[in-house]
Design an enzyme around this catalytic site. Structure first.
Site, PDB file in Angstrom:
ATOM      1  N   HIS A 222       0.793  -1.039   0.018  1.00 26.56           N
ATOM      2  CA  HIS A 222       0.011   0.031   0.083  1.00 26.56           C
ATOM      3  C   HIS A 222       0.953   1.265  -0.064  1.00 26.56           C
ATOM      4  O   HIS A 222       0.407   2.322  -0.159  1.00 26.56           O
ATOM      5  CB  HIS A 222      -1.082   0.062   1.236  1.00 26.56           C
ATOM      6  CG  HIS A 222      -0.365   0.388   2.380  1.00 26.56           C
ATOM      7  ND1 HIS A 222       0.488  -0.390   3.259  1.00 26.56           N
ATOM      8  CD2 HIS A 222      -0.207   1.358   3.296  1.00 26.56           C
ATOM      9  CE1 HIS A 222       1.100   0.142   4.213  1.00 26.56           C
ATOM     10  NE2 HIS A 222       0.516   1.184   4.298  1.00 26.56           N
TER      11      HIS A 222
HETATM   12  C1  UD1 Z   1      -2.220   5.576   6.039  1.00 23.87           C
HETATM   13  C2  UD1 Z   1      -0.973   6.103   6.597  1.00 23.87           C
HETATM   14  C3  UD1 Z   1      -0.014   5.155   6.499  1.00 23.87           C
HETATM   15  C4  UD1 Z   1      -0.764   3.791   6.992  1.00 23.87           C
HETATM   16  C5  UD1 Z   1      -1.750   3.355   6.232  1.00 23.87           C
HETATM   17  C6  UD1 Z   1      -2.342   2.155   6.873  1.00 23.87           C
HETATM   18  C7  UD1 Z   1      -0.306   8.421   6.749  1.00 23.87           C
HETATM   19  C8  UD1 Z   1       0.454   9.486   5.977  1.00 23.87           C
HETATM   20  N1  UD1 Z   1      -0.604   7.298   6.204  1.00 23.87           N
HETATM   21  O1  UD1 Z   1      -2.056   5.535   4.614  1.00 23.87           O
HETATM   22  O2  UD1 Z   1       1.043   5.238   7.188  1.00 23.87           O
HETATM   23  O3  UD1 Z   1       0.434   2.601   6.789  1.00 23.87           O
HETATM   24  O4  UD1 Z   1      -2.706   4.313   6.710  1.00 23.87           O
HETATM   25  O5  UD1 Z   1      -3.401   1.662   6.157  1.00 23.87           O
HETATM   26  O6  UD1 Z   1      -0.911   8.823   7.525  1.00 23.87           O
HETATM   27  N2  UD1 Z   1      -9.880   4.950   2.115  1.00 23.87           N
HETATM   28  C9  UD1 Z   1     -10.821   4.245   2.429  1.00 23.87           C
HETATM   29  N3  UD1 Z   1     -11.396   4.000   3.503  1.00 23.87           N
HETATM   30  C10 UD1 Z   1     -10.901   4.553   4.700  1.00 23.87           C
HETATM   31  C11 UD1 Z   1      -9.642   5.130   4.577  1.00 23.87           C
HETATM   32  C12 UD1 Z   1      -9.127   5.443   3.451  1.00 23.87           C
HETATM   33  O7  UD1 Z   1     -11.452   3.717   1.264  1.00 23.87           O
HETATM   34  O8  UD1 Z   1     -11.425   4.157   5.687  1.00 23.87           O
HETATM   35  C13 UD1 Z   1      -9.186   5.297   0.786  1.00 23.87           C
HETATM   36  C14 UD1 Z   1      -9.371   6.669   0.540  1.00 23.87           C
HETATM   37  O9  UD1 Z   1      -9.659   6.752  -0.854  1.00 23.87           O
HETATM   38  C15 UD1 Z   1      -8.019   7.330   0.709  1.00 23.87           C
HETATM   39  C16 UD1 Z   1      -7.126   6.081   0.461  1.00 23.87           C
HETATM   40  O10 UD1 Z   1      -7.831   4.816   1.009  1.00 23.87           O
HETATM   41  O11 UD1 Z   1      -7.909   8.214  -0.226  1.00 23.87           O
HETATM   42  C17 UD1 Z   1      -5.651   6.340   1.252  1.00 23.87           C
HETATM   43  O12 UD1 Z   1      -5.950   6.707   2.623  1.00 23.87           O
HETATM   44  P1  UD1 Z   1      -5.173   7.543   3.465  1.00 23.87           P
HETATM   45  O13 UD1 Z   1      -5.477   7.467   4.803  1.00 23.87           O
HETATM   46  O14 UD1 Z   1      -4.998   8.722   2.838  1.00 23.87           O
HETATM   47  O15 UD1 Z   1      -3.698   6.874   3.206  1.00 23.87           O
HETATM   48  P2  UD1 Z   1      -3.325   5.412   3.584  1.00 23.87           P
HETATM   49  O16 UD1 Z   1      -2.742   4.958   2.216  1.00 23.87           O
HETATM   50  O17 UD1 Z   1      -4.410   4.422   4.134  1.00 23.87           O
END
Ligand code: UD1
Length: 389
Positions: A222
């Protein structure tokens, strides 16, 4: 009289606001909340920033790990780094002013970790950082920035491994604020492993017949550096396809990666089984039974080391070097030929042996709470918190 006594008592409690935001924070906060709840001298409050909000990335972890329902959910949701960080800062400030904690405790390195720490110190509230001092020395990782900044702000720096102490000292942090306590995520692993072994995931994924597990691999990907470019992702999955030709590879797909896969239309080997994100117990069960784990996660490098399961880290650096110097982890990078060769060795029984790092014994949360009770914040925010002696 009883009421008065109770009030006196509650005023004497150390009020700690504990922060969770994203999935990896949850196995870290679970043992801390459990331990704090055992101590009547502590009033633990849980705040969820809502950085992760899905059932599969958040709610299921609360249920399975018995984490109390948060007192407050800031519901910040997804967004750019600046937007998400700023939203947490803005929304947490009134909660801190309203609740007047003596201490804010943050874990890990996600955007919520730095945002809440910054809001707290600006209000004169002490901050404890659990999992301090880890450094990948790669500033293109958003988490590295979060780690450096959070450690610059925190008054209590709880570390999982010796190297972290040196990093913090080099950054000018005072020795007396650094505590080597072990690893709270491994507290969770040890606590929940017996329950995880009862998971039905082996049958559901046809990895198990009666009591016997077949050989299989687990994959997670990821990191933006691995999944945000279609070429990179296709190249990595090409290497995984060669491994899938030998053993089934179970790939619980993170939403970030899912979005990229959907856009890219990449075809994969039938034995590479893409499944939605799974809960903590099912995942822990799979990790514990896997022949091989391939990952770009930070936490999974530690969990495989604690379980003694071979792990190939598909990154150029790691902030968790002890998993390499002592554990089962190998930093393999993202070159497909290297990944395939290293996986081949492990499947041929030539995996790297490892041992469990010092203090990864399931008691880190106890040590942290012990430190906080013996060394309560000096500039107590609420003047009435502790009895005058
Ligand atoms: C975040 C953390 C990362 C951690 C990871 C674990 C930061 C900078 N990054 O990255 O360190 O390893 O979480 O998962 O804080 N989304 C969903 N459902 C959710 C949350 C997010 O579908 O509940 C989707 C959204 O479209 C979002 C994408 O996932 O844009 C990425 O989520 P985001 O929280 O921005 O970063 P992660 O890649 O999850």
């Amino acid at each position: 009289m009883v009421c008065h006594e109770f009030e006196k008592f509650t005023h004497m409690r150390l009020r700690i606001i504990n922060i969770v935001g994203a999935r990896p924070n949850l196995p870290k906060i679970a043992p801390l909340m459990r331990e704090m709840q055992r101590h009547p001298e502590i009033e633990p409050i849980l705040v969820h920033t809502g950085q992760h909000y899905d059932e599969a990335l958040s709610d299921i972890f609360f249920r399975q790990m018995g984490i109390p329902t948060p007192h407050v959910n800031l519901e910040v949701g997804s967004g750019s780094h600046a937007a998400q960080t700023a939203e947490v800062l803005k929304r947490v400030e009134p909660v801190l002013i309203d609740r007047q904690p003596d201490l804010v405790l943050v874990v890990g390195d996600v955007n919520s970790t730095i945002a809440v720490s910054l809001a707290a110190v600006k209000l004169g509230i002490s901050v404890a950082h659990v999992e301090a001092g880890l450094r990948s020395f790669d500033r293109s990782m958003p988490e590295e920035i979060n780690r450096i900044l959070t450690d610059a702000l925190a008054d209590y720096l709880f570390v999982t491994e010796e190297d972290a102490i040196q990093h913090l000292l080099k950054e000018g942090r005072p020795r007396e604020s650094i505590y080597l306590v072990g690893n709270v995520m491994i507290d969770s692993l040890r606590h929940f492993l017996p329950l995880a072994q009862k998971s039905a995931i082996g049958e559901q994924l046809a990895l198990k017949n009666d009591a016997a597990w077949q050989r299989f691999a687990v994959l997670t990907l990821h990191r933006p550096s691995n999944v945000d470019s279609t070429e990179k992702l296709a190249e990595l999955l090409g290497a995984i396809d060669s491994i899938a030709a030998q053993v089934p590879v179970i790939f619980p797909v993170h939403p970030r990666t899912q979005q990229r896969l959907a856009q890219a239309g990449i075809k994969t080997h039938p034995q590479l089984k893409l499944i939605p994100p799974i809960g903590y117990l099912d995942f822990l069960c799979l990790l514990s039974k896997a022949t091989l784990v391939l990952t770009d996660s930070g936490g999974i490098q530690e969990e495989t080391t604690a379980l003694g399961v071979p792990c190939l880290t598909l990154r150029e650096n790691t902030e968790r070097p002890i998993t390499i110097s002592e554990g089962t982890n190998q930093l393999i990078g993202t070159d497909p030929a290297r990944i395939v060769a290293a996986a081949h060795d492990i499947l041929a029984g030539k995996g790297k042996p490892g041992r469990i790092p010092p203090l990864w014994d399931g008691h880190a949360a106890e040590r942290i709470v012990d430190v906080l009770l013996k060394n309560p914040p000096l500039g107590l925010h609420r003047k009435s918190t502790l009895p005058v002696t």
